[in-house]
Design an enzyme around this catalytic site. Structure first.
Site, PDB file in Angstrom:
ATOM      1  CD  GLU A  35      -2.739   1.303   2.454  1.00  0.00           C
ATOM      2  OE1 GLU A  35      -2.676   0.427   3.347  1.00  0.00           O
ATOM      3  OE2 GLU A  35      -3.492   2.287   2.510  1.00  0.00           O
ATOM      4  NE  ARG A 262       2.426  -7.781   9.876  1.00  0.00           N
ATOM      5  CZ  ARG A 262       2.484  -6.706   9.086  1.00  0.00           C
ATOM      6  NH1 ARG A 262       3.454  -5.848   9.189  1.00  0.00           N
ATOM      7  NH2 ARG A 262       1.548  -6.493   8.195  1.00  0.00           N
ATOM      8  CE  LYS A 272       3.148   0.136   4.609  1.00  0.00           C
ATOM      9  NZ  LYS A 272       2.447  -0.090   3.354  1.00  0.00           N
TER      10      LYS A 272
HETATM   11  P1  ATP Z   1       2.713  -1.874   7.674  1.00  0.00           P
HETATM   12  O1  ATP Z   1       2.008  -2.250   8.940  1.00  0.00           O
HETATM   13  O2  ATP Z   1       4.144  -1.602   7.869  1.00  0.00           O
HETATM   14  O3  ATP Z   1       2.015  -0.804   6.901  1.00  0.00           O
HETATM   15  P2  ATP Z   1       1.513  -3.639   5.852  1.00  0.00           P
HETATM   16  O4  ATP Z   1       1.393  -5.111   5.910  1.00  0.00           O
HETATM   17  O5  ATP Z   1       0.275  -2.834   6.072  1.00  0.00           O
HETATM   18  O6  ATP Z   1       2.660  -3.193   6.822  1.00  0.00           O
HETATM   19  P3  ATP Z   1       1.724  -3.443   3.037  1.00  0.00           P
HETATM   20  O7  ATP Z   1       2.204  -2.317   2.221  1.00  0.00           O
HETATM   21  O8  ATP Z   1       0.288  -3.779   2.997  1.00  0.00           O
HETATM   22  O9  ATP Z   1       2.180  -3.164   4.523  1.00  0.00           O
HETATM   23  O10 ATP Z   1       2.611  -4.741   2.759  1.00  0.00           O
HETATM   24  C1  ATP Z   1       2.958  -5.243   1.500  1.00  0.00           C
HETATM   25  C2  ATP Z   1       3.333  -6.694   1.665  1.00  0.00           C
HETATM   26  O11 ATP Z   1       4.432  -6.828   2.565  1.00  0.00           O
HETATM   27  C3  ATP Z   1       2.189  -7.481   2.278  1.00  0.00           C
HETATM   28  O12 ATP Z   1       2.071  -8.704   1.591  1.00  0.00           O
HETATM   29  C4  ATP Z   1       2.596  -7.671   3.692  1.00  0.00           C
HETATM   30  O13 ATP Z   1       2.031  -8.828   4.218  1.00  0.00           O
HETATM   31  C5  ATP Z   1       4.122  -7.729   3.602  1.00  0.00           C
HETATM   32  N1  ATP Z   1       4.740  -7.276   4.851  1.00  0.00           N
HETATM   33  C6  ATP Z   1       4.515  -6.119   5.502  1.00  0.00           C
HETATM   34  N2  ATP Z   1       5.214  -6.057   6.642  1.00  0.00           N
HETATM   35  C7  ATP Z   1       5.916  -7.223   6.730  1.00  0.00           C
HETATM   36  C8  ATP Z   1       6.825  -7.771   7.687  1.00  0.00           C
HETATM   37  N3  ATP Z   1       7.155  -7.119   8.791  1.00  0.00           N
HETATM   38  N4  ATP Z   1       7.342  -8.994   7.435  1.00  0.00           N
HETATM   39  C9  ATP Z   1       7.022  -9.660   6.322  1.00  0.00           C
HETATM   40  N5  ATP Z   1       6.176  -9.200   5.383  1.00  0.00           N
HETATM   41  C10 ATP Z   1       5.617  -7.994   5.575  1.00  0.00           C
HETATM   42 MG    MG Z   2      -1.356  -2.449   5.047  1.00  0.00          MG
END
Ligand code: ATP
Ligand code: MG
Length: 561
Positions: A35, A262, A272
């Site tokens: 995102e 994660r 983020k």
């Molecule tokens: P954040 O909470 O940092 O915003 P998010 O999961 O909302 O993380 P996205 O941009 O939706 O962030 O993530 C893109 C991809 O990266 C998704 O498939 C997500 O599952 C994966 N991802 C995000 N954070 C991690 C992490 N700490 N370890 C492994 N994969 C991750």
């Molecule tokens: Mg997200």
């Protein structure tokens, strides 16, 4: 690039199993779906390496898909940063996609659901809906609008799209099961009204699809075969499948969602939202501050893409969440920089050494190896003269036999130069040493082949010639958080654990070969650590970031506390 990992992780086993059961290899397709609401962090690196690693292993396309369904938080700046970071990590996506490209298709499918009697417009407030949700053990109640006619639902949905209603007045909900044991299946919201400008679709839309409705259908549109996401989506899988059931055509590939854990890194936060808070509150200087666990922060700090990929490969893919110690990440960057970075000399806490028997006014340019472990790295010239700087803590007036650095009456070798002996030192009125007087052995020049040049002395010190050295700014970083897991405390906010001393700015005296260093150049300051030229550098003021020390000193300090 050829770096498919050797042993299979559990997700690769799933793919292998599917292939064995007849799934055509040429239909394998993956995606990385960020995102664009912030910069990528080291947790994302795991997901990137996983998805693009699968692409490399099976020679399959991997899409970069921006999951951009929330105009309030998303920006073009983040899209650009994400693309830059994925490329920098060394991966090429097949096509660049945006969930927002599918808004029309998603809308059309929503109409299909309404026509099948599987979705309805709910005109209750969010509080009213929440009150009906029930609990995991008690079924929820039906909305009074659940049995609206198909025609009315269509009319209202179209009016929502046209912008006839205010935010919060209506939503589109899937009609599933208000007594499902999975709370996500209790008539989840598919669309909400948001009168907001989207960074790509601008004001075309004022209704926006929710994540669950968008994600699976986007995978389906792109014919992604394996949609890999993190564990918090495990409960969403049932809904992912339910939404797919509504539009799936048997002649096409049906995407399969699978979950992995994660990745969390110690002494930092990988979210983020939390990283944004550090930026907004000025704890760091932007998303690419070298203390940030973002890909762009690590790049600026001096990390290499190889070291991050190796780290991700080493920790692998897990089914359960755990905390990875940041020293493992540092181990990987050390290991890679040791191979590739040229050695140079810089003194960060100087004390002057006068070599009393060195011919007055003379200087010489000595040959120094750029990397003792790699002959092809070549040599460079380093100027030597009768006045040099060494590190203050490399000298003691008196010390026991275990102190291999310089002490009065003792000898050391100056790296790539001569053996010197400390004869005396001068102090100021407070008793601080201000200068050391030494003699040198003119026959001991490194590499000269004389017997004296081969003479072994216990200590070797780095140094710079006072006359030739130039001053540069050096930024020394420490952990951003004092606690190893700052966002897991029930009674405290992660911001309470910010390390107030995570940045120290000092002056360094560097050998002149570094004057031409360019932004992002990486070097080893001998005996001190790996450093990287920061983009804040100007021609008058070079700025170096310390990437990492040569040894893992943090673990030791912690043990002694
Ligand atoms: P954040 O909470 O940092 O915003 P998010 O999961 O909302 O993380 P996205 O941009 O939706 O962030 O993530 C893109 C991809 O990266 C998704 O498939 C997500 O599952 C994966 N991802 C995000 N954070 C991690 C992490 N700490 N370890 C492994 N994969 C991750
Ligand atoms: Mg997200």
């Amino acid at each position: 690039m050829n770096e498919a990992p050797k042993s299979l992780n559990f997700l690769e086993h799933i793919v292998e199993e599917d292939l064995k059961n007849g799934f055509p290899k040429e239909q394998l397709r993956f995606r990385f779906p960020p995102e664009p609401n912030g910069y990528l962090h080291i947790g994302h690196a795991s997901s990137i390496c996983l998805n693009f690693g699968l692409g490399l292993r099976y020679d399959s396309p991997v899409n970069l898909r921006f999951d951009d369904t929330n105009p309030v938080k998303e920006e073009q700046e983040f899209v650009d940063a994400i693309k830059r970071d994925v490329k920098w990590l060394g991966y090429n996506w097949d096509t660049e996609r945006y969930a927002s490209d599918y808004f029309q298709q998603l809308y059309d499918w929503a109409i299909v659901l309404i026509k099948k009697g599987k979705a309805y417009i709910d005109s209750q407030s969010s509080e009213e809906m929440a009150a009906q949700k029930g609990t995991p053990n008690e079924p929820g109640g039906h909305s009074p609008f659940r049995d609206r006619s198909i025609d009315e639902n269509i009319r209202l949905f179209e009016a929502m799209k046209k912008g006839e209603f205010e935010e919060g007045t209506h939503v589109l909900r899937a009609k599933i099961d208000m007594s499902s044991s999975n709370m996500l299946m209790r008539d989840p919201i598919m669309y909400r009204i948001l009168h907001k400008v989207h960074h790509r679709t601008k004001s075309d839309w004022c209704i926006y699809p929710m994540y669950d409705w968008t994600h699976g259908e986007s995978d389906y549109i792109e014919q992604v075969s394996h949609s890999l996401c993190t564990l918090e989506f495990a409960m969403h899988r049932e809904l992912y499948d339910w939404f797919l059931d509504q539009v799936y055509d048997e002649r096409t590939v049906r995407p399969k969602q699978r979950e992995f854990a994660r990745r969390n890194l110690s002494h930092t936060v990988v979210s983020k939202r939390k990283l944004l808070k550090l930026v907004e509150e000025g704890v760091v200087n932007g998303w690419n501050d070298p203390r940030m666990p973002t890909i762009s922060g690590l790049r600026r700090r001096g990390y290499t893409p190889e070291s991050i990929r190796n780290f991700a490969d080493t920790i692998g893919i897990a089914k359960r969440e755990n905390l990875i110690d940041v020293s493992l990440l540092e181990f990987h960057v050390r290991e890679h920089l040791n191979k590739v970075s040229p050695r140079v000399m810089g003194v960060l806490d100087p004390i002057k050494v006068v070599i009393t028997n060195y011919p007055e006014g003379e200087e010489e340019w000595l040959e120094a190896e750029n990397n003792p472990g790699d002959e092809s790295a070549g040599t460079r010239k380093v100027p030597f003269s009768g006045e040099i700087y060494i590190e203050k803590n490399d000298f003691r007036e008196e010390a026991n036999r275990k102190f291999f650095r310089l002490k009065l009456g003792g000898e050391v070798r100056l790296k790539s130069a001569y053996i010197i002996k400390a004869e005396s030192c001068t102090k100021d009125t407070d008793g601080n040493i201000t200068e050391i007087q030494c003699t040198y052995d003119p026959k001991s020049k490194s590499g000269s082949g004389t017997q004296e040049s081969l003479r072994k002395v216990k200590g070797t010190l780095h140094w710079v010639s006072v006359k030739h050295a130039f001053e540069a700014e050096v930024r020394i970083y420490d952990r951003l958080f004092l606690d190893e897991s700052p966002d897991t405390h029930k009674d405290k906010d992660f911001m309470d654990f910010v390390n107030p001393d995570s940045l120290k700015v000092i002056k360094g005296f560097l050998e002149p070969s570094l004057k031409n260093a360019k932004v992002e150049d990486r070097v080893q300051f001998q005996r001190l650590g790996y450093f990287c030229v920061d983009p804040d550098s100007t021609s008058e003021n070079l700025v170096f970031n310390r990437t990492v020390t040569l040894r893992d000193t943090w673990a030791k300090i912690q043990q002694n506390n």
